[in-house]
Scaffold this active site. Structure first.
Site, mmCIF file in Angstrom:
data_model
loop_
_atom_site.group_PDB
_atom_site.id
_atom_site.type_symbol
_atom_site.label_atom_id
_atom_site.label_comp_id
_atom_site.label_asym_id
_atom_site.label_seq_id
_atom_site.Cartn_x
_atom_site.Cartn_y
_atom_site.Cartn_z
ATOM 1 C CG HIS A 23 -14.847 41.485 -30.626
ATOM 2 N ND1 HIS A 23 -15.773 42.333 -30.064
ATOM 3 C CD2 HIS A 23 -14.730 41.847 -31.919
ATOM 4 C CE1 HIS A 23 -16.203 43.178 -30.989
ATOM 5 N NE2 HIS A 23 -15.591 42.904 -32.122
ATOM 6 C CB SER A 24 -13.793 45.074 -28.716
ATOM 7 O OG SER A 24 -13.819 46.453 -28.432
ATOM 8 C CE1 TYR A 25 -10.092 46.692 -21.198
ATOM 9 C CE2 TYR A 25 -11.599 44.948 -20.540
ATOM 10 C CZ TYR A 25 -10.554 45.801 -20.249
ATOM 11 O OH TYR A 25 -9.958 45.753 -19.020
ATOM 12 N N GLY A 26 -11.901 42.772 -25.130
ATOM 13 C CA GLY A 26 -11.638 41.396 -24.718
ATOM 14 C C GLY A 26 -10.240 40.928 -25.065
ATOM 15 N N GLY A 27 -9.586 41.602 -26.013
ATOM 16 C CA GLY A 27 -8.196 41.282 -26.307
ATOM 17 C C GLY A 27 -7.293 41.533 -25.110
#
Length: 92
Positions: free
Chosen positions: A18-22
């Site tokens: 999710h978000s930067y976690g991508g």
């Protein structure tokens, strides 16, 4: 994440970014291809091979370029904390 996957000998993993976690999930998936994972992105940055976060985020790229210091053109100052930002923008 890779250390946990390898230490626990996990397989059939599902990575969710999710978000930067991508960015993180993409890197882990690239390095754990033999683990038979599923990769799910939720409102996330989805980089192609060789892309960085700044390649995908034009607003941040402009902000970094405009905040470079002339003497050290490659250095970008850290983002100020909310408290520091309030102090810098207050009128006294």
């Amino acid at each position: 994440m890779l250390n946990v996957i390898n230490a626990k000998d996990l397989c059939d993993i599902v990575l969710i970014g999710h978000s930067y976690g991508g960015m993180v999930a993409t890197g882990v998936a690239d390095r754990a291809r033999d683990k038979g994972q599923q990769l799910i992105y939720i409102d996330a940055f989805v980089p192609q091979d060789g892309q960085s976060l700044l390649d995908l985020n034009e607003v941040a790229r402009r902000a970094c370029r405009s905040s470079r210091r002339p003497a050290n053109g490659w250095r970008v100052p850290p983002n100020p904390t909310p408290r520091i930002r309030r102090l810098l923008t207050s009128n006294g």
